[in-house]
Write a protein that holds these residues in place. Structure first.
Motif, short mmCIF file in Angstrom:
data_model
loop_
_atom_site.label_atom_id
_atom_site.label_comp_id
_atom_site.label_asym_id
_atom_site.label_seq_id
_atom_site.Cartn_x
_atom_site.Cartn_y
_atom_site.Cartn_z
N VAL A 188 0.84 -1.21 0.00
CA VAL A 188 0.00 0.00 0.00
C VAL A 188 0.87 1.25 0.00
CG1 VAL A 188 -1.70 1.32 1.31
CG2 VAL A 188 -1.93 -1.16 1.11
N ALA A 189 1.92 1.24 0.82
CA ALA A 189 2.80 2.41 0.89
C ALA A 189 3.49 2.67 -0.45
CB ALA A 189 3.84 2.22 1.99
N LEU A 190 4.00 1.61 -1.07
CA LEU A 190 4.71 1.78 -2.33
C LEU A 190 3.79 2.23 -3.46
CD1 LEU A 190 7.04 -1.36 -2.23
CD2 LEU A 190 7.68 1.03 -1.85
N ARG A 191 2.54 1.83 -3.40
CA ARG A 191 1.62 2.14 -4.49
C ARG A 191 0.92 3.49 -4.31
NH1 ARG A 191 -1.16 -0.68 -8.48
NH2 ARG A 191 -3.24 0.09 -8.98
N HIS A 192 0.60 3.85 -3.09
CA HIS A 192 -0.29 4.99 -2.89
C HIS A 192 0.32 6.19 -2.15
CE1 HIS A 192 -3.79 2.76 -4.34
NE2 HIS A 192 -3.40 1.73 -3.60
N VAL A 193 1.42 6.02 -1.46
CA VAL A 193 1.98 7.13 -0.67
C VAL A 193 3.01 7.88 -1.49
CG1 VAL A 193 3.22 7.77 1.43
CG2 VAL A 193 1.57 5.88 1.48
N PRO A 194 2.85 9.19 -1.68
CA PRO A 194 3.85 9.95 -2.43
C PRO A 194 5.13 10.10 -1.62
CG PRO A 194 2.17 11.42 -1.52
CD PRO A 194 1.71 10.03 -1.24
N GLU A 195 6.25 10.11 -2.33
CA GLU A 195 7.54 10.31 -1.67
C GLU A 195 7.68 11.77 -1.26
OE1 GLU A 195 9.71 9.52 0.34
OE2 GLU A 195 10.73 7.97 -0.85
N SER A 196 8.35 12.00 -0.16
CA SER A 196 8.61 13.36 0.31
C SER A 196 9.92 13.36 1.06
CB SER A 196 7.48 13.86 1.22
OG SER A 196 7.41 13.08 2.41
N GLY A 197 10.55 14.52 1.08
CA GLY A 197 11.80 14.67 1.81
C GLY A 197 12.20 16.12 1.82
N ASP A 198 13.38 16.37 2.33
CA ASP A 198 13.91 17.73 2.39
C ASP A 198 15.20 17.76 1.61
OD1 ASP A 198 14.70 20.26 2.92
OD2 ASP A 198 14.88 20.03 5.08
N GLY A 199 15.09 18.14 0.33
CA GLY A 199 16.27 18.14 -0.53
C GLY A 199 17.32 19.13 -0.15
N SER A 200 17.00 20.08 0.75
CA SER A 200 17.99 21.09 1.14
C SER A 200 18.99 20.54 2.14
CB SER A 200 17.27 22.30 1.77
OG SER A 200 16.64 21.94 2.99
N LYS A 201 18.74 19.35 2.70
CA LYS A 201 19.63 18.80 3.71
C LYS A 201 20.77 18.05 3.03
CE LYS A 201 16.27 18.36 7.47
NZ LYS A 201 16.97 19.18 8.43
N HIS A 202 21.99 18.61 3.20
CA HIS A 202 23.15 17.97 2.58
C HIS A 202 24.30 17.77 3.56
CE1 HIS A 202 21.28 18.32 -1.33
NE2 HIS A 202 21.11 19.61 -1.15
N GLY A 203 24.11 18.13 4.82
CA GLY A 203 25.16 17.97 5.80
C GLY A 203 25.41 16.51 6.13
N ARG A 204 26.49 16.25 6.84
CA ARG A 204 26.81 14.88 7.23
C ARG A 204 25.88 14.42 8.34
NH1 ARG A 204 33.45 14.89 7.62
NH2 ARG A 204 33.87 15.34 5.42
N PHE A 205 25.64 13.13 8.36
CA PHE A 205 24.87 12.57 9.45
C PHE A 205 25.72 12.52 10.72
CE2 PHE A 205 22.30 10.53 6.04
CZ PHE A 205 21.10 11.12 6.39
N ASP A 206 25.07 12.73 11.83
CA ASP A 206 25.78 12.70 13.11
C ASP A 206 25.82 11.26 13.63
OD1 ASP A 206 26.99 13.33 15.47
OD2 ASP A 206 25.25 14.32 16.37
#
Length: 497
Positions: free
Chosen positions: A183-201
């Motif tokens: 259900v998630a793969l078929r119906h949920v749109p992808e979203s994120g924050d493309g402005s985040k490019h820093g290293r992971f802590d």
């Protein structure tokens, strides 16, 4: 701008998959306590192993939940949510097949990692997908259905333990995941924050989890009194200090320490630690007390604690609205005191305890206290920081609550003088339980005193729906992290907390 409408087929599918995902983690945190006596009997486990069965999951979840939210922002919330669901289900399968306690504890740790990946994404997907006009209703429905899941969790867990067996408490997650992922793969749109490019802590996350793990180990194994336990405790404190040092110096830390410059935020998190430490200790011991001492079946024990969740499900919104009018100080002072009274009433629960005369009054009073305090607690956390940091604030508060429960489950049996074999003896466990409940009540009184001394009136009232809807008894609701740019685009006036 998100544009999915609640009434559309896609909107209903999104709601379904997010509810299924969050319910997996929520059910697992509420039903395992009911299964502990049977797990101990089947796997010949001592009390330490039962503590680790609970804490291995909580440790991984508390240590990594902030990192899980960041991964969703960076790589896509749907992607990380789906990975978390698959991971959680695979770990659940391993839990259900565990041949011994060591294997079960390792699998529970893997479950916690999966929970840290899927939990932040559940609410975040709703906030990132639905049209602003429908978001409040979607969050309300998500919370309501989640509350129903939390309410039936202990009942379902008890039925499974008494029926097909405790392993099905974990195996139940597999069919839920098989429904959730497509259900998630078929119906949920992808979203994120493309402005985040820093290293992971990663270093910060590792140090935080290591500190919790070492301190937890030292507390659980402290009955042995060996030198290695003392060294482990010192190493845990050192790791905690190193975590603070790293977070202070990193340019993009997992937990920016400047957020604690808000005295209100710091104070409310201290109250959170007190409240959820008491909750963690109570729910760990209460299910054991009802089965070991009072002679309840697993199903009866799970059902006995049901009124607490039902009260929160029915009245949290009204409590939040009242706190909106009178401010958070009174609810955050009175609520812990009422819950403390409920815990003291639990001292009446002994051998052959009557549910109506002994258990129900205690559980009811305890639940009323939670109703009074929990929704205002969430609202105050979100209102105590700038709106652009609400997701971070909520994540820190959620992690603090889970860490408090983790430490409580580790420390309370030690403080109450429980031996490794206490849960095998009704008399020994009853005596230790009678020492433990006043300790939990005292921690709640401390939280009330902190709230009375430090909490101040909020700025304009909290209109975030997640502030009002709360039915989980394991941790505060985790608001999805949203980017500053999108928050500003939606307008800062939609609620500073």
């Amino acid at each position: 701008m998100p544009d999915v409408r609640m009434a559309s087929p896609q909107g209903k599918w999104i709601l379904l998959t997010t509810v299924l995902g969050s319910s997996m983690a929520m059910l697992d945190s509420t039903v395992v306590n009911v299964a502990l006596p049977r797990i101990g009997e089947d796997l010949d486990a001592n009390l330490s192993a039962l503590q680790w069965t609970v804490n291995a999951y909580t440790l991984a979840l508390a240590g990594l939940i902030l990192l899980g939210g960041s991964l969703g922002d960076r790589y896509g919330r749907r992607k990380i949510f789906v990975i978390g669901v698959v991971w959680f289900a695979a770990a659940s399968l391993l839990c259900g097949l565990a041949p011994n306690t060591g294997f079960l504890i390792a699998a529970r740790t893997l479950q916690g990692i999966g929970g840290a990946l899927l939990t932040p994404g559940s609410l975040a997907l709703i906030q990132a997908s639905f049209h602003p006009d429908d978001r409040a209703r979607a969050v309300g429905l998500w919370s309501g259905f989640g509350g129903i899941g939390a309410a039936i969790g202990p009942f379902l867990g008890g039925w499974l333990v008494d029926g097909p067996g405790w392993r099905w408490v974990f195996l139940l997650n597999v069919p839920l995941a098989l429904l959730c992922v497509p259900v998630a793969l078929r119906h949920v749109p992808e979203s994120g924050d493309g402005s985040k490019h820093g290293r992971f802590d990663v270093l910060g996350a590792a140090l935080g989890a290591l500190a919790l793990a070492l301190v937890t180990y030292a507390l659980i194994e402290a009955r042995g009194g060996s030198l290695i336990i003392a060294v482990t405790a010192v190493a845990g404190v050192a790791a905690g200090i190193a975590f603070v040092y790293v977070e202070k110096r990193r340019p993009d830390p997992m937990m920016p320490l400047d957020i604690f410059a808000s005295r209100q935020f710091t104070a409310v998190n201290l109250v959170t630690v007190c409240v959820y430490a008491a909750l963690g200790g109570f729910f760990f011991l209460a299910a054991l007390q009802l089965q070991v001492v009072s002679g309840y079946t697993a199903l009866q024990a799970g059902t006995a604690l049901l009124p607490t969740t039902v009260l929160m499900l029915l009245f949290s919104a009204r409590s939040g609205a009242l706190a909106d009018k009178i401010g958070p100080r009174i609810p955050l002072t009175v609520g812990p005191l009422v819950s403390a009274a409920g815990l003291l009433l639990m001292l009446r629960v002994g051998p052959d305890a009557s549910y109506v005369a002994d258990v129900l009054p205690a559980v009811f009073v305890f639940g009323v206290g939670l109703v009074i305090l929990v929704a205002p607690l969430t609202a105050t956390v979100l209102a105590s920081v700038d709106v652009a940091r609400a997701g971070l604030a909520s994540g820190i508060n959620n992690a603090a609550a889970r860490a408090a429960g983790l430490i409580a489950v580790a420390a309370l049996p030690l403080l109450a003088g429980m031996s490794e074999e206490a849960y095998r003896s009704a008399d020994a466990f009853d005596a230790a339980f009678d020492r433990a409940m006043p300790i939990c009540a005292g921690v709640l009184v401390l939280g009330a005193l902190i709230a009375f001394a430090t909490v101040r009136p909020l700025p304009p009232d909290c209109r975030k729906p997640e502030c009002l809807h709360h039915s989980s008894v394991t941790a505060p609701p985790l608001e999805g992290v949203r980017s500053r740019g999108r928050l500003e685009a939606e307008g800062k006036g939609d609620g500073g907390g």
